[in-house]
Design a protein around this motif. Structure first.
Motif, PDB file in Angstrom:
ATOM      1  N   VAL A 119       0.841  -1.206   0.000  1.00 55.07           N
ATOM      2  CA  VAL A 119       0.000   0.000   0.000  1.00 55.07           C
ATOM      3  C   VAL A 119       0.872   1.250   0.000  1.00 55.07           C
ATOM      4  O   VAL A 119       0.614   2.207  -0.734  1.00 55.07           O
ATOM      5  CB  VAL A 119      -0.962  -0.017   1.205  1.00 55.07           C
ATOM      6  CG1 VAL A 119      -1.649   1.321   1.388  1.00 55.07           C
ATOM      7  CG2 VAL A 119      -1.982  -1.123   1.049  1.00 55.07           C
ATOM      8  N   LEU A 120       1.929   1.253   0.804  1.00 59.18           N
ATOM      9  CA  LEU A 120       2.820   2.400   0.874  1.00 59.18           C
ATOM     10  C   LEU A 120       3.518   2.644  -0.467  1.00 59.18           C
ATOM     11  O   LEU A 120       3.631   3.791  -0.922  1.00 59.18           O
ATOM     12  CB  LEU A 120       3.860   2.180   1.978  1.00 59.18           C
ATOM     13  CG  LEU A 120       4.731   3.368   2.341  1.00 59.18           C
ATOM     14  CD1 LEU A 120       3.881   4.499   2.895  1.00 59.18           C
ATOM     15  CD2 LEU A 120       5.776   2.955   3.354  1.00 59.18           C
ATOM     16  N   ASN A 121       3.979   1.584  -1.121  1.00 56.34           N
ATOM     17  CA  ASN A 121       4.621   1.741  -2.423  1.00 56.34           C
ATOM     18  C   ASN A 121       3.639   2.250  -3.471  1.00 56.34           C
ATOM     19  O   ASN A 121       4.001   3.058  -4.326  1.00 56.34           O
ATOM     20  CB  ASN A 121       5.234   0.416  -2.888  1.00 56.34           C
ATOM     21  CG  ASN A 121       6.573   0.162  -2.251  1.00 56.34           C
ATOM     22  OD1 ASN A 121       7.310   1.090  -1.963  1.00 56.34           O
ATOM     23  ND2 ASN A 121       6.880  -1.094  -2.028  1.00 56.34           N
ATOM     24  N   THR A 122       2.411   1.784  -3.433  1.00 52.44           N
ATOM     25  CA  THR A 122       1.406   2.259  -4.378  1.00 52.44           C
ATOM     26  C   THR A 122       1.100   3.735  -4.134  1.00 52.44           C
ATOM     27  O   THR A 122       0.957   4.512  -5.082  1.00 52.44           O
ATOM     28  CB  THR A 122       0.116   1.427  -4.238  1.00 52.44           C
ATOM     29  OG1 THR A 122       0.435   0.058  -4.454  1.00 52.44           O
ATOM     30  CG2 THR A 122      -0.930   1.866  -5.234  1.00 52.44           C
ATOM     31  N   TYR A 123       1.025   4.129  -2.887  1.00 54.36           N
ATOM     32  CA  TYR A 123       0.741   5.519  -2.542  1.00 54.36           C
ATOM     33  C   TYR A 123       1.825   6.452  -3.070  1.00 54.36           C
ATOM     34  O   TYR A 123       1.537   7.531  -3.575  1.00 54.36           O
ATOM     35  CB  TYR A 123       0.612   5.662  -1.019  1.00 54.36           C
ATOM     36  CG  TYR A 123       0.361   7.069  -0.561  1.00 54.36           C
ATOM     37  CD1 TYR A 123      -0.898   7.647  -0.689  1.00 54.36           C
ATOM     38  CD2 TYR A 123       1.387   7.832  -0.022  1.00 54.36           C
ATOM     39  CE1 TYR A 123      -1.131   8.942  -0.278  1.00 54.36           C
ATOM     40  CE2 TYR A 123       1.167   9.127   0.393  1.00 54.36           C
ATOM     41  CZ  TYR A 123      -0.093   9.683   0.258  1.00 54.36           C
ATOM     42  OH  TYR A 123      -0.316  10.968   0.663  1.00 54.36           O
ATOM     43  N   PHE A 124       3.084   6.036  -2.962  1.00 59.08           N
ATOM     44  CA  PHE A 124       4.195   6.876  -3.416  1.00 59.08           C
ATOM     45  C   PHE A 124       4.589   6.621  -4.872  1.00 59.08           C
ATOM     46  O   PHE A 124       5.611   7.111  -5.332  1.00 59.08           O
ATOM     47  CB  PHE A 124       5.418   6.681  -2.513  1.00 59.08           C
ATOM     48  CG  PHE A 124       5.266   7.322  -1.167  1.00 59.08           C
ATOM     49  CD1 PHE A 124       5.115   8.693  -1.048  1.00 59.08           C
ATOM     50  CD2 PHE A 124       5.272   6.565  -0.022  1.00 59.08           C
ATOM     51  CE1 PHE A 124       4.976   9.294   0.191  1.00 59.08           C
ATOM     52  CE2 PHE A 124       5.137   7.149   1.225  1.00 59.08           C
ATOM     53  CZ  PHE A 124       4.979   8.517   1.328  1.00 59.08           C
ATOM     54  N   ASP A 125       3.798   5.848  -5.607  1.00 61.60           N
ATOM     55  CA  ASP A 125       4.030   5.524  -7.018  1.00 61.60           C
ATOM     56  C   ASP A 125       5.405   4.893  -7.251  1.00 61.60           C
ATOM     57  O   ASP A 125       6.077   5.169  -8.242  1.00 61.60           O
ATOM     58  CB  ASP A 125       3.887   6.782  -7.894  1.00 61.60           C
ATOM     59  CG  ASP A 125       2.460   7.290  -7.930  1.00 61.60           C
ATOM     60  OD1 ASP A 125       1.535   6.444  -7.866  1.00 61.60           O
ATOM     61  OD2 ASP A 125       2.265   8.509  -8.015  1.00 61.60           O
ATOM     62  N   ASN A 126       5.832   4.046  -6.338  1.00 63.38           N
ATOM     63  CA  ASN A 126       7.088   3.312  -6.499  1.00 63.38           C
ATOM     64  C   ASN A 126       6.843   1.992  -7.224  1.00 63.38           C
ATOM     65  O   ASN A 126       5.725   1.475  -7.233  1.00 63.38           O
ATOM     66  CB  ASN A 126       7.718   3.010  -5.135  1.00 63.38           C
ATOM     67  CG  ASN A 126       8.190   4.257  -4.431  1.00 63.38           C
ATOM     68  OD1 ASN A 126       8.409   5.286  -5.059  1.00 63.38           O
ATOM     69  ND2 ASN A 126       8.343   4.177  -3.121  1.00 63.38           N
ATOM     70  N   GLU A 127       7.892   1.449  -7.799  1.00 66.28           N
ATOM     71  CA  GLU A 127       7.796   0.147  -8.452  1.00 66.28           C
ATOM     72  C   GLU A 127       7.560  -0.916  -7.376  1.00 66.28           C
ATOM     73  O   GLU A 127       8.291  -0.994  -6.394  1.00 66.28           O
ATOM     74  CB  GLU A 127       9.095  -0.143  -9.201  1.00 66.28           C
ATOM     75  CG  GLU A 127       9.067  -1.434  -9.967  1.00 66.28           C
ATOM     76  CD  GLU A 127      10.371  -1.696 -10.682  1.00 66.28           C
ATOM     77  OE1 GLU A 127      10.615  -2.850 -11.013  1.00 66.28           O
ATOM     78  OE2 GLU A 127      11.138  -0.749 -10.895  1.00 66.28           O
ATOM     79  N   THR A 128       6.546  -1.742  -7.577  1.00 66.68           N
ATOM     80  CA  THR A 128       6.142  -2.684  -6.536  1.00 66.68           C
ATOM     81  C   THR A 128       7.118  -3.843  -6.386  1.00 66.68           C
ATOM     82  O   THR A 128       7.586  -4.129  -5.292  1.00 66.68           O
ATOM     83  CB  THR A 128       4.734  -3.225  -6.823  1.00 66.68           C
ATOM     84  OG1 THR A 128       3.839  -2.119  -6.911  1.00 66.68           O
ATOM     85  CG2 THR A 128       4.269  -4.151  -5.733  1.00 66.68           C
ATOM     86  N   LEU A 129       7.429  -4.542  -7.453  1.00 63.32           N
ATOM     87  CA  LEU A 129       8.249  -5.753  -7.341  1.00 63.32           C
ATOM     88  C   LEU A 129       9.740  -5.476  -7.215  1.00 63.32           C
ATOM     89  O   LEU A 129      10.513  -6.377  -6.925  1.00 63.32           O
ATOM     90  CB  LEU A 129       7.987  -6.680  -8.533  1.00 63.32           C
ATOM     91  CG  LEU A 129       6.565  -7.230  -8.599  1.00 63.32           C
ATOM     92  CD1 LEU A 129       6.396  -8.100  -9.832  1.00 63.32           C
ATOM     93  CD2 LEU A 129       6.222  -8.008  -7.354  1.00 63.32           C
TER      94      LEU A 129
END
Length: 102
Positions: A60-70
């Motif tokens: 959720v945190l990575n999605t919020y900050f638009d970071n690459e998930t994998l």
């Protein structure tokens, strides 16, 4: 979170070793009066639950900050942790082949 999960996993593995050695009634100061046979599934289940909750929080945190998930540090840690759990879970398969694994 890493410290808590590592401690729970290591203590749960220690309790599993005591059960495997035939000392399922083992009790120490950390077990708060419960035997190894009673506490082992609770400890490992709680560690797995916290691992899943922590992983969801990282996604959720990575999605919020638009970071690459994998490619994130959360994903790399998850891959390493799941790999370690896979190795640990596959160890009993080697017991019939190699008596030193016990």
């Amino acid at each position: 979170m890493v410290t808590v999960l590592t401690t729970m996993g290591l203590y749960g593995s220690f309790l599993g070793l005591k059960i495997r050695q035939g000392q399922g009634s083992y009790v120490d100061a950390f077990s708060l009066g419960e035997t190894a046979r009673e506490l082992h599934p609770k400890m490992m289940g709680a560690a797995a639950l916290l691992f899943v909750i922590g992983g969801q929080g990282g996604l959720v945190l990575n999605t919020y900050f638009d970071n690459e998930t994998l490619g994130s540090t959360h994903a790399v840690f998850a891959y390493a942790s799941l790999g370690a759990l896979l190795v640990q879970a596959s160890l009993p398969l080697t017991f019939p082949l190699w008596s030193g694994a016990r």
